[in-house]
Enzyme design. Structure first.
Site, PDB file in Angstrom:
ATOM      1  N   GLU A  91      25.207  10.476  31.326  1.00 22.41           N
ATOM      2  CA  GLU A  91      26.797  11.376  30.998  1.00 22.41           C
ATOM      3  C   GLU A  91      27.768  11.028  32.439  1.00 22.41           C
ATOM      4  OE1 GLU A  91      26.224  15.769  30.829  1.00 22.41           O
ATOM      5  OE2 GLU A  91      24.612  15.685  29.697  1.00 22.41           O
ATOM      6  N   CYS A 118      18.551  23.751  36.291  1.00 19.00           N
ATOM      7  CA  CYS A 118      19.455  22.544  36.147  1.00 19.00           C
ATOM      8  C   CYS A 118      19.159  22.169  34.893  1.00 19.00           C
ATOM      9  CB  CYS A 118      19.403  21.638  37.027  1.00 19.00           C
ATOM     10  SG  CYS A 118      19.835  20.441  37.242  1.00 19.00           S
ATOM     11  N   CYS A 332      26.429  19.237  34.626  1.00 21.12           N
ATOM     12  CA  CYS A 332      25.111  18.425  34.424  1.00 21.12           C
ATOM     13  C   CYS A 332      24.043  18.356  33.608  1.00 21.12           C
ATOM     14  CB  CYS A 332      24.215  18.837  36.403  1.00 21.12           C
ATOM     15  SG  CYS A 332      24.589  18.062  36.907  1.00 21.12           S
TER      16      CYS A 332
HETATM   17  N1  SAH Z   1      19.776  15.631  42.212  1.00 22.08           N
HETATM   18  C1  SAH Z   1      21.126  15.649  43.122  1.00 22.08           C
HETATM   19  C2  SAH Z   1      22.921  15.460  42.153  1.00 22.08           C
HETATM   20  C3  SAH Z   1      23.007  16.624  40.649  1.00 22.08           C
HETATM   21  S1  SAH Z   1      23.918  18.341  40.110  1.00 22.08           S
HETATM   22  C4  SAH Z   1      21.360  17.570  43.653  1.00 22.08           C
HETATM   23  O1  SAH Z   1      20.402  18.335  43.257  1.00 22.08           O
HETATM   24  O2  SAH Z   1      22.065  17.799  44.678  1.00 22.08           O
HETATM   25  C5  SAH Z   1      24.849  19.295  41.252  1.00 22.08           C
HETATM   26  C6  SAH Z   1      24.500  19.963  41.251  1.00 22.08           C
HETATM   27  O3  SAH Z   1      24.909  20.637  40.507  1.00 22.08           O
HETATM   28  C7  SAH Z   1      23.800  20.118  42.309  1.00 22.08           C
HETATM   29  O4  SAH Z   1      24.238  21.344  43.443  1.00 22.08           O
HETATM   30  C8  SAH Z   1      23.298  21.643  41.259  1.00 22.08           C
HETATM   31  O5  SAH Z   1      22.144  22.485  42.068  1.00 22.08           O
HETATM   32  C9  SAH Z   1      24.033  22.265  40.700  1.00 22.08           C
HETATM   33  N2  SAH Z   1      23.693  22.645  39.847  1.00 22.08           N
HETATM   34  C10 SAH Z   1      23.009  22.188  38.370  1.00 22.08           C
HETATM   35  N3  SAH Z   1      22.736  22.956  37.669  1.00 22.08           N
HETATM   36  C11 SAH Z   1      23.429  23.932  37.449  1.00 22.08           C
HETATM   37  C12 SAH Z   1      24.105  25.009  37.107  1.00 22.08           C
HETATM   38  N4  SAH Z   1      23.426  25.620  35.895  1.00 22.08           N
HETATM   39  N5  SAH Z   1      24.990  25.882  38.015  1.00 22.08           N
HETATM   40  C13 SAH Z   1      26.141  25.641  38.850  1.00 22.08           C
HETATM   41  N6  SAH Z   1      25.350  24.648  39.588  1.00 22.08           N
HETATM   42  C14 SAH Z   1      23.987  23.508  39.164  1.00 22.08           C
END
Ligand code: SAH
Length: 349
Positions: A91, A118, A332
């Site tokens: 994506e 996530c 994400c």
């Molecule tokens: N792996 C990396 C980048 C990808 S996720 C990381 O962990 O930073 C990008 C951001 O979205 C990260 O801060 C992650 O923790 C957050 N994220 C993932 N799922 C989420 C959700 N359901 N609600 C809010 N933030 C989320």
């Protein structure tokens, strides 16, 4: 096996051209075509027919296909689901801000990190992306939308620092003056906290913004939502952030997803303040996006505002992230996950 030409730097392409008895100037022409989104050598009309034939035999030009395109009616955010040459999907999200157009790109197909809130990690890691496949997300989003991209965030599917060398090469490609020429200061990289890689990144002294997904101020809480914390705990992570700041002089951005009754108490805010003491930081509070497979829920708006106020009163800059694309599964990994569920009937996880 043909060579993936779009993963090559200009210098590498120049060396190849010289080895083929061509001038380095040709490499520049080819590189420019590729970075404008050419999908075949036949489009490169300023090269001889013979050279185009030779190139076609040696090299592959990657080009993802759009399988889903969802546009938010509220704010113009566009979410793309791309199919890569091997059939896997990733994506990209295009967001429009007053300062320019930004793309949020994926670095891996799936993710190995296992954060409990996530959607990207539910099926684990399928494979890491190639530099060309990261660059393509920027190039083809720009071509499809007709909007110039000025900013990039590495916050899509995957853990960028788990695909370190590829991400470094991708940064070199998008930053190159003969390519998209996107400034490092317009790029953010988000990590869940792979400490040795944060320290390795610090050595490169790049001007990009490092975002750290902290999400909890204590090991007690962070262990329950982020498995990576068992390898590198909060103290180790924040020490790495201090070292990163000392090496780069760049303020760190901390992401904090507000999860109801998990990490949103006033005690959590106070502990967070204590732990960030002396570290130039910006905290980005993100109301949790609900993921169907997870029992976690977002904090209320009042709780988020109270948390923000406590941080601000304690001297830490805190913003609440504006949610873009709320109507289009924009968080994400949700689009890929929902698409695969619909396509296969189920997804292994
Ligand atoms: N792996 C990396 C980048 C990808 S996720 C990381 O962990 O930073 C990008 C951001 O979205 C990260 O801060 C992650 O923790 C957050 N994220 C993932 N799922 C989420 C959700 N359901 N609600 C809010 N933030 C989320």
């Amino acid at each position: 096996m043909k060579t993936d030409i779009k993963s090559m730097t200009l210098e590498e392409l120049q060396a190849d051209m010289r080895a083929m008895g061509q001038s380095a100037f040709r490499a520049g022409q080819i590189y420019t075509w590729l970075h404008r989104g050419a999908t075949s050598f036949w489009e490169m009309t300023n090269l001889s027919k013979e050279l185009r034939e030779t190139l076609d035999q040696r090299y592959e030009i990657t080009a993802p296909k759009v399988v889903r395109r969802q546009e938010s009616k509220k704010d113009g955010t566009v979410k793309y689901l791309w199919r890569l040459s091997d059939g896997n999907c990733v994506e990209t999200v295009l967001m429009r801000y007053h300062y320019g157009n930004s793309v949020c790109i994926s670095s891996e197909v799936g993710c190995p990190m296992g954060c409990s809130f996530c959607a990207s990690t539910l099926g684990g890691l399928v494979r890491r992306l190639r530099p060309s496949e990261m660059l393509d997300q920027v190039l083809f989003t720009q071509l499809d939308s007709g909007l110039p991209i000025s900013h990039i965030v590495l916050m899509g599917i995957g853990e960028p620092l788990d695909n370190f060398d590829t991400v470094m090469r991708f940064l070199e490609l998008v930053n190159s003056p003969q390519g998209l020429n996107i400034s490092m200061r317009h790029i953010s990289l988000s990590t869940c906290g792979l400490v040795p890689k944060i320290l390795k990144l610090a050595e490169k002294k790049l001007q990009l913004t490092l975002s750290v997904s902290l999400h909890a101020p204590s090991d007690e809480i962070r262990n329950t939502i982020m498995p990576v914390n068992r390898a590198y705990n909060v103290e180790t992570l924040l020490n790495a952030c201090r070292a990163y700041y000392a090496a780069t002089n760049r303020r760190i951005s901390f992401e904090y997803a507000m999860i109801r009754d998990v990490n949103d108490s006033e005690d959590c805010a106070r502990l967070l303040l204590r732990r960030l003491k002396g570290l130039p930081a910006h905290v980005n509070l993100i109301p949790l996006n609900e993921v169907a497979e997870s029992p976690l829920h977002p904090s209320s708006r009042q709780t988020v505002q109270r948390f923000q106020k406590l941080l601000e009163e304690g001297g830490v800059t805190a913003t609440v992230r504006r949610t873009l694309g709320g109507d289009i599964d924009a968080s994400c990994g949700q689009l890929r996950r929902n698409f695969e569920k619909a396509e296969k009937g189920s997804v292994s996880s």
